[in-house]
Structure formats: C-alpha cells, structure tokens
Design an enzyme around this catalytic site. Structure first.
Site, PDB file in Angstrom:
ATOM      1  N   LEU A  14      36.122  62.206 -43.876  1.00 29.66           N
ATOM      2  CA  LEU A  14      35.024  62.691 -43.030  1.00 29.66           C
ATOM      3  C   LEU A  14      35.504  63.788 -42.088  1.00 29.66           C
ATOM      4  CD1 LEU A  14      33.010  59.455 -42.189  1.00 29.66           C
ATOM      5  CD2 LEU A  14      32.579  61.162 -43.930  1.00 29.66           C
ATOM      6  N   HIS A  15      35.797  64.960 -42.663  1.00 33.69           N
ATOM      7  CA  HIS A  15      36.104  66.122 -41.830  1.00 33.69           C
ATOM      8  C   HIS A  15      34.783  66.720 -41.354  1.00 33.69           C
ATOM      9  CE1 HIS A  15      35.090  69.140 -44.930  1.00 33.69           C
ATOM     10  NE2 HIS A  15      35.595  68.252 -45.786  1.00 33.69           N
ATOM     11  N   LEU A  16      34.792  67.887 -40.744  1.00 33.07           N
ATOM     12  CA  LEU A  16      33.628  68.412 -40.027  1.00 33.07           C
ATOM     13  C   LEU A  16      32.358  68.522 -40.871  1.00 33.07           C
ATOM     14  CD1 LEU A  16      32.585  69.327 -37.341  1.00 33.07           C
ATOM     15  CD2 LEU A  16      33.339  71.638 -37.866  1.00 33.07           C
ATOM     16  N   GLU A  87      30.182  66.711 -51.171  1.00 32.47           N
ATOM     17  CA  GLU A  87      31.398  67.235 -51.809  1.00 32.47           C
ATOM     18  C   GLU A  87      31.481  66.815 -53.256  1.00 32.47           C
ATOM     19  OE1 GLU A  87      34.822  66.178 -49.438  1.00 32.47           O
ATOM     20  OE2 GLU A  87      34.376  67.799 -48.078  1.00 32.47           O
TER      21      GLU A  87
END
Length: 87
Positions: A14-16, A87
C-alpha cells in the site's frame, strides 16, 4: 459491526497510489472503516493512517466496519483489495 481478514496481493503493497484508491473507496461509505495490522488499528479513510501502517505484499489485514452501511462497505473494501488496488 462486521469483520473480515484479507491478504494484500498487489506487489508493491500500500504505497501512495494504492493507498489513495483504498481511502477513496472507504470514503464512499458513512460507516466507520478501520483495519487491524500488527496489533495496531488504523482508519481506512485516512491516507496518512494507511501509509503509516507500512503494509507490504502478503501482509494480512482485518477490516472492521461499523455503522448503517457496514455490510456494503466491507464487501467493497474486500473487492477492491482482491482486485489489486489498481495494480
């Protein structure tokens, strides 16, 4: 109150960008949407809370939804995580 556990499947965790998608989905519901990860509870509607949890691929989180639309919110959050958060 409804709860469910799920593993994060997207390769970068869970990046930006996925955190933003995660929070935007949570913001569509009136109920409280929290998640437990590593003995800590975070607000799924807050990007800073989501990023601060440092969730990686393969980590398991538990959603906790409480309020009038809790069932719909839980289902939506599980679906968006299963779909890979863009993604």
């Amino acid at each position: 109150m409804v709860k469910a556990k799920i593993k994060i499947k997207n390769p970068t965790g869970l990046h930006l960008r996925p955190a933003g998608i995660f929070c935007n989905e949570a913001g569509k519901y009136d109920c409280s949407i929290m998640f437990n990860f590593r003995n800590s509870t975070s607000n799924a509607k807050s990007v800073l809370s989501v990023l601060g949890a440092c969730i990686k691929c393969g980590d398991e989180i538990e959603f906790i939804c409480d309020g009038k639309d809790e069932e719909a919110a839980l289902s939506a959050m599980l679906n968006i995580v299963n779909d890979g958060l863009g993604e």
